[in-house]
Design a protein around this motif. Sequence first.
Motif, PDB file in Angstrom:
ATOM      1  N   UNK A 162      19.410  -7.378  -0.146  1.00  0.00           N
ATOM      2  CA  UNK A 162      18.860  -7.290   1.215  1.00  0.00           C
ATOM      3  C   UNK A 162      17.375  -6.953   1.139  1.00  0.00           C
ATOM      4  N   UNK A 163      16.658  -7.455   2.136  1.00  0.00           N
ATOM      5  CA  UNK A 163      15.195  -7.330   2.158  1.00  0.00           C
ATOM      6  C   UNK A 163      14.758  -6.046   2.846  1.00  0.00           C
ATOM      7  N   UNK A 164      13.625  -5.524   2.409  1.00  0.00           N
ATOM      8  CA  UNK A 164      12.943  -4.457   3.136  1.00  0.00           C
ATOM      9  C   UNK A 164      11.451  -4.568   2.789  1.00  0.00           C
ATOM     10  N   UNK A 165      10.616  -3.906   3.575  1.00  0.00           N
ATOM     11  CA  UNK A 165       9.195  -3.890   3.251  1.00  0.00           C
ATOM     12  C   UNK A 165       8.769  -2.491   2.848  1.00  0.00           C
ATOM     13  N   UNK A 166       8.016  -2.434   1.770  1.00  0.00           N
ATOM     14  CA  UNK A 166       7.373  -1.196   1.351  1.00  0.00           C
ATOM     15  C   UNK A 166       5.937  -1.258   1.883  1.00  0.00           C
ATOM     16  N   UNK A 167       5.570  -0.244   2.690  1.00  0.00           N
ATOM     17  CA  UNK A 167       4.190  -0.241   3.229  1.00  0.00           C
ATOM     18  C   UNK A 167       3.298   0.514   2.245  1.00  0.00           C
ATOM     19  N   UNK A 168       2.453  -0.219   1.556  1.00  0.00           N
ATOM     20  CA  UNK A 168       1.613   0.394   0.520  1.00  0.00           C
ATOM     21  C   UNK A 168       0.470   1.177   1.147  1.00  0.00           C
ATOM     22  N   UNK A 169      -0.001   2.175   0.388  1.00  0.00           N
ATOM     23  CA  UNK A 169      -1.104   3.007   0.875  1.00  0.00           C
ATOM     24  C   UNK A 169      -2.375   2.182   1.098  1.00  0.00           C
ATOM     25  N   UNK A 170      -2.491   1.056   0.384  1.00  0.00           N
ATOM     26  CA  UNK A 170      -3.690   0.226   0.553  1.00  0.00           C
ATOM     27  C   UNK A 170      -3.576  -0.709   1.757  1.00  0.00           C
ATOM     28  N   UNK A 171      -2.466  -0.569   2.536  1.00  0.00           N
ATOM     29  CA  UNK A 171      -2.323  -1.373   3.744  1.00  0.00           C
ATOM     30  C   UNK A 171      -1.491  -2.631   3.558  1.00  0.00           C
ATOM     31  N   UNK A 172      -1.182  -2.975   2.302  1.00  0.00           N
ATOM     32  CA  UNK A 172      -0.389  -4.184   2.064  1.00  0.00           C
ATOM     33  C   UNK A 172       1.086  -3.908   2.349  1.00  0.00           C
ATOM     34  N   UNK A 173       1.766  -4.905   2.910  1.00  0.00           N
ATOM     35  CA  UNK A 173       3.218  -4.829   3.091  1.00  0.00           C
ATOM     36  C   UNK A 173       3.867  -5.595   1.950  1.00  0.00           C
ATOM     37  N   UNK A 174       4.695  -4.863   1.180  1.00  0.00           N
ATOM     38  CA  UNK A 174       5.235  -5.419  -0.058  1.00  0.00           C
ATOM     39  C   UNK A 174       6.716  -5.751   0.155  1.00  0.00           C
ATOM     40  N   UNK A 175       7.084  -7.018  -0.010  1.00  0.00           N
ATOM     41  CA  UNK A 175       8.478  -7.423   0.183  1.00  0.00           C
ATOM     42  C   UNK A 175       9.322  -6.965  -1.012  1.00  0.00           C
ATOM     43  N   UNK A 176      10.368  -6.236  -0.717  1.00  0.00           N
ATOM     44  CA  UNK A 176      11.300  -5.769  -1.749  1.00  0.00           C
ATOM     45  C   UNK A 176      12.698  -6.256  -1.424  1.00  0.00           C
TER      46      UNK A 176
END
Lengths: 383, 135
Positions: B117-131
């Motif tokens: 299942x998908x989720x997004x990790x919101x990185x401190x640098x502002x990028x949204x990382x698909x996990x």
Amino acid sequence: MSLNGKGAVTGIGETQYMRGSPKSAFRLQIEASLKAIEDAGLTPKDIDGIIPIGITGAPAEAFATNFGIEDLRFSAVAPLGGASGIASVQAAVAAIAAGICNHVLIPSGRNVTSGARAGVRIHQMPQFHLVTEFEYPLGAIAPAQLYAPMARRHMELYGTSSRQFAEVAVAMREHAVMHGNAVMKKPITIEDHQNSRMIADPFRLLDCSLESDGGAALVISAAERVRDMRQPGVVIAGIAEGHPDSPSSITQRPDMTRLGIAKAAPRAFAMAGVSPAEIQVAEIYDCFTYIVICQLEDMGFCKKGEGGAFVENGRLRLGGGLPTNTHGGLLSQAHMLGMNHVVELVRQLRGQGGATQVEGAEIGLATGYGDLGDGAMVIMRRA
Amino acid sequence: MATTDKPLPHETEDSQPYWAKAKGGVLAIQRCADCGRLRHYPRLVCDNCHSLEADWIDASGRAVLHSWTVAHHAFHPGFAGDVPYVLATVELEEGPRALGILDCPADAGLKPGMAVTARFEQRADGASELHFAPA
Ligand SMILES: [Zn+2]
């Protein structure tokens, strides 16, 4: 009109391959070009077509200026990464057959010490902006990481093994050691491959090609000119390029185990009127060991899924059923974007293969692969 | 762990809705407004009917593993602290594939067809990382 028999490789040139060359990529291209032109028995002013390899490199005009070419009649660029060399040969033969020009120079050269590495280059190219936007920020950076899922998929579907990858690496190294002009000079074993460090699973260090410096160049002329030229004639019998489904993203490719060469190979074989069984020597683009296995399947040397077994028992070595990369390839000679594969094929078919000459070789092929799956293939025969 | 020197996604006019949804933790997929063909990654034109009109759907996040690689060598200094990490190619329930970071150990005995299942990790640098995580 078929291009079979319309063009010939009349000149080949290479510099010494090494790491850490003090010379610029352009200088290496010029040196290799001068050698190829001399090999053909021509002077630089005889060149009237130029197709430089590498879309970020020097344009045709830079060569025309340096060589004092007064009437350049044809220039083009084939942006297919490691398939650019053979795609450029196709363009050259087509231009010659159409009467546009007489002698086409195809120069390549790299200096990775001062210039761009292959991996970084991908993310600077406009056709890969989607990969760069969506995959690069996740840490999918280098070709090893982009191509590894293709190999993993093949392993899962067909049981292909890392030891089978090793067979490819060992054969290439053996040839490089014998050849002389190669970056890698020490033999390796299957166990050396298995013990080499993991880079991007399933690719270990010894599955990956070299980063190296050097230059390689070709001169392509009309086939009827070969008897006037300095060297034995090597004629282009079949040639084609092919692009994979979803050419700009491996992630979205319906069948990850099928490369562009699967479309090119039937065209090239049909043009030449030969079958894989008639090929006596093969120079197969080998940026990674798995890519050789996949191309062998896509070209029809064996069925899809059987490439791993095909390369076992030394089939790719000199004396084996399909001597492959008699120069050591990108894995062990040098990464010259596959131009070194074309140069080596010509040398083999002239009978100038030296220590790695395949005895009596009269017909052979070279392939290119690049930029997420583009393919190109040429079949040549001794005139 | 510093993440500030990782490469950032540079959104375009075509992909802006994707990144806006990702900020809210939703995986969005572009859809041709004329023939309904879904496409990922977002593009200017439909490769089926060549319509320039598109809208977006929210994906369920359910997917199956198609292939993967385990990155052991960091080809960019921003990922030196992350290796080994698993890059997974997954087939979304809706059809298109996606690439994401698989939240599991590198030696987890992965198999094609495994549910994730998908989720997004919101990185401190502002990028949204698909996990993706094993379902
Ligand atoms: Zn449509």
